[in-house]
Design an enzyme around this catalytic site. Structure first.
Site, mmCIF file in Angstrom:
data_model
loop_
_atom_site.group_PDB
_atom_site.id
_atom_site.type_symbol
_atom_site.label_atom_id
_atom_site.label_comp_id
_atom_site.label_asym_id
_atom_site.label_seq_id
_atom_site.Cartn_x
_atom_site.Cartn_y
_atom_site.Cartn_z
ATOM 1 N N GLU A 250 12.162 9.037 -0.438
ATOM 2 C CA GLU A 250 12.352 10.482 -0.386
ATOM 3 C C GLU A 250 12.161 11.044 1.012
ATOM 4 O O GLU A 250 11.614 10.397 1.899
ATOM 5 C CB GLU A 250 11.455 11.183 -1.396
ATOM 6 C CG GLU A 250 9.991 10.857 -1.312
ATOM 7 C CD GLU A 250 9.280 11.351 -2.580
ATOM 8 O OE1 GLU A 250 8.706 12.438 -2.509
ATOM 9 O OE2 GLU A 250 9.298 10.656 -3.611
ATOM 10 N N CYS B 225 3.944 13.187 -1.060
ATOM 11 C CA CYS B 225 4.834 12.052 -0.954
ATOM 12 C C CYS B 225 4.750 11.146 -2.176
ATOM 13 O O CYS B 225 3.694 10.897 -2.730
ATOM 14 C CB CYS B 225 4.559 11.292 0.330
ATOM 15 S SG CYS B 225 3.042 10.408 0.398
HETATM 16 N N1 SAH Z 1 0.848 6.515 5.502
HETATM 17 C C1 SAH Z 1 0.874 7.615 6.393
HETATM 18 C C2 SAH Z 1 1.973 8.623 6.139
HETATM 19 C C3 SAH Z 1 2.320 8.972 4.719
HETATM 20 S S1 SAH Z 1 1.214 9.983 3.792
HETATM 21 C C4 SAH Z 1 -0.481 8.301 6.407
HETATM 22 O O1 SAH Z 1 -1.358 7.882 5.696
HETATM 23 O O2 SAH Z 1 -0.666 9.206 7.198
HETATM 24 C C5 SAH Z 1 1.443 11.604 4.406
HETATM 25 C C6 SAH Z 1 0.220 12.499 4.260
HETATM 26 O O3 SAH Z 1 0.112 13.023 2.928
HETATM 27 C C7 SAH Z 1 -1.081 11.785 4.538
HETATM 28 O O4 SAH Z 1 -1.956 12.583 5.271
HETATM 29 C C8 SAH Z 1 -1.586 11.542 3.146
HETATM 30 O O5 SAH Z 1 -2.949 11.264 3.156
HETATM 31 C C9 SAH Z 1 -1.205 12.842 2.467
HETATM 32 N N2 SAH Z 1 -1.205 12.789 1.002
HETATM 33 C C10 SAH Z 1 -0.836 11.775 0.210
HETATM 34 N N3 SAH Z 1 -1.004 12.104 -1.082
HETATM 35 C C11 SAH Z 1 -1.477 13.348 -1.103
HETATM 36 C C12 SAH Z 1 -1.851 14.239 -2.150
HETATM 37 N N4 SAH Z 1 -1.781 13.880 -3.442
HETATM 38 N N5 SAH Z 1 -2.297 15.470 -1.817
HETATM 39 C C13 SAH Z 1 -2.368 15.843 -0.518
HETATM 40 N N6 SAH Z 1 -2.028 15.047 0.504
HETATM 41 C C14 SAH Z 1 -1.599 13.805 0.225
#
Ligand code: SAH
Length: 348
Positions: A88, A329
């Site tokens: 996505e 995501c």
């Molecule tokens: N793997 C990378 C990039 C992808 S995640 C990373 O960890 O940075 C993108 C962002 O969304 C990250 O900061 C992640 O911690 C956050 N994220 C993932 N799931 C989430 C959720 N359920 N609620 C809020 N933020 C979330």
């Protein structure tokens, strides 16, 4: 060879080795990366050149679905890859231009407890051409040019380091998309070894760190990467990155009610990071089925922000874009796979 995921020099070598003129490589590179296309039969390549490339791979990244928010101008995409895998992406409009969120892997193996993308583990890495394809597909669909890129879709960019760097170098090439490194942000959960590698590349990319907790015990409980590289390791790597690039670091901090939103967290952040050139971006948790926690109330979020500001941090609360078309995501893809994507808004 993935023809739309290699450098111009590699394309030149390829054509010359196959008895064609080097300028064919320029034609093809322009077609891929300036025009954002992959339907080479409609390019101005010669018959002979087309014959030569026929047996090589050209990745196609097709738009499977577009969701358009009714609340703001955010669009969310589901892209289908050649092997029918789905990733996505998000396109956001700001007053300084379009910004696109790019996926770097199908799934993820980092195992963060609150993240939907990692629940089924890592399926595979995306190639440079597949990451570029997300850009061109979105641009062609809306007839726009995207200015800013954040590698914050599904996947851990630092766990697919070589392909990600190649993607960014091709995106940066002035004979192609011509994107400034200053307009690119890599978001990572903290793969320290790769932060050092990136520091040496002379690519002044912005670094965003998904921090989410302020001490090793609590961070390890929700982010397994912290067992490999703890907060001391991370902090040293960030000092080094800043010394090399002079770039400010962004901390992403997902607020989880009653877990990481207390005064103690502010104190711990201050003790560890107050010396650092940084900015904190607060993200209210997007609840997912597999993680049974909530976001704090708006009032508590503002209170936490104020405490951080009193501790001299520069803080923003992430504006929620496209709240009607699904949150963080991995959730969109997960919904599609469950056959559960209808009716949330206009879809194509
Ligand atoms: N793997 C990378 C990039 C992808 S995640 C990373 O960890 O940075 C993108 C962002 O969304 C990250 O900061 C992640 O911690 C956050 N994220 C993932 N799931 C989430 C959720 N359920 N609620 C809020 N933020 C979330």
């Amino acid at each position: 060879m993935e023809l739309n995921g290699v450098y111009l020099d590699e394309l030149r070598d390829f054509f010359v080795k196959n008895g064609e003129k080097a300028f064919r490589a320029n034609q093809l590179f322009t077609f891929f990366h300036k025009n954002g296309r992959w339907d080479v039969d409609n390019s101005n390549l010669s018959k002979k050149a087309l014959e030569i490339i026929k047996v090589q791979k050209i990745s196609k990244t097709e738009i499977l679905k577009v969701l358009e928010s009714k609340v703001d101008e955010t669009k969310k995409f589901l892209f289908e890859l050649d092997d029918a895998n789905i990733v996505e992406g998000v396109l956001m409009k700001y007053n300084y231009g379009y910004s696109q969120c790019i996926s770097t892997q199908v799934g993820c193996r980092m195992g963060c407890k609150f993240c939907a993308s990692t629940k089924a583990g890592l399926l595979r890495n995306l190639s440079p051409g597949e990451m570029l394809g997300q850009v061109y597909a979105a641009e062609n669909y809306y007839k726009i040019k995207v200015k800013n890129f954040i590698l914050m879709g599904s996947g851990e960019p630092m766990d697919n380091f070589e392909n990600v760097i190649k993607f960014l170098k091709i995106l940066h090439d002035e004979r192609g998309h011509n994107t400034s490194y200053r307009n690119i942000t890599i978001s990572t959960c903290g793969v320290v070894s790769e932060i050092y590698k990136l520091s040496e590349l002379d690519m002044p990319i912005n670094l965003a760190i998904s921090l989410h907790e302020t001490n090793d015990l609590d961070r390890s409980a929700i982010m397994p990467i912290n067992n490999r590289y703890n907060l001391d390791d991370l902090s040293k790597a960030l000092d080094y990155y800043i010394s090399k690039t002079n770039n400010r670091i962004t901390f992403e901090y997902t607020l989880i009610k009653g877990k990481n939103d207390s005064e103690k967290n502010v104190r711990e952040l201050k003790n560890r990071f107050s010396h650092l050139l940084c900015h904190i971006n607060l993200i209210p948790l997007n609840p997912i089925d597999e993680y049974d926690e909530k976001r704090p109330s708006r009032e508590d979020i503002n209170k936490f922000k104020k405490l951080l500001e009193e501790a001299s941090f520069n803080v923003t609360i992430r504006r929620e874009l496209g709240p009607d078309i699904d949150g963080s995501c991995g959730q969109l893809r997960a919904k599609l796979l469950r056959g559960d994507l209808n009716g949330c808004c206009r879809s194509n």
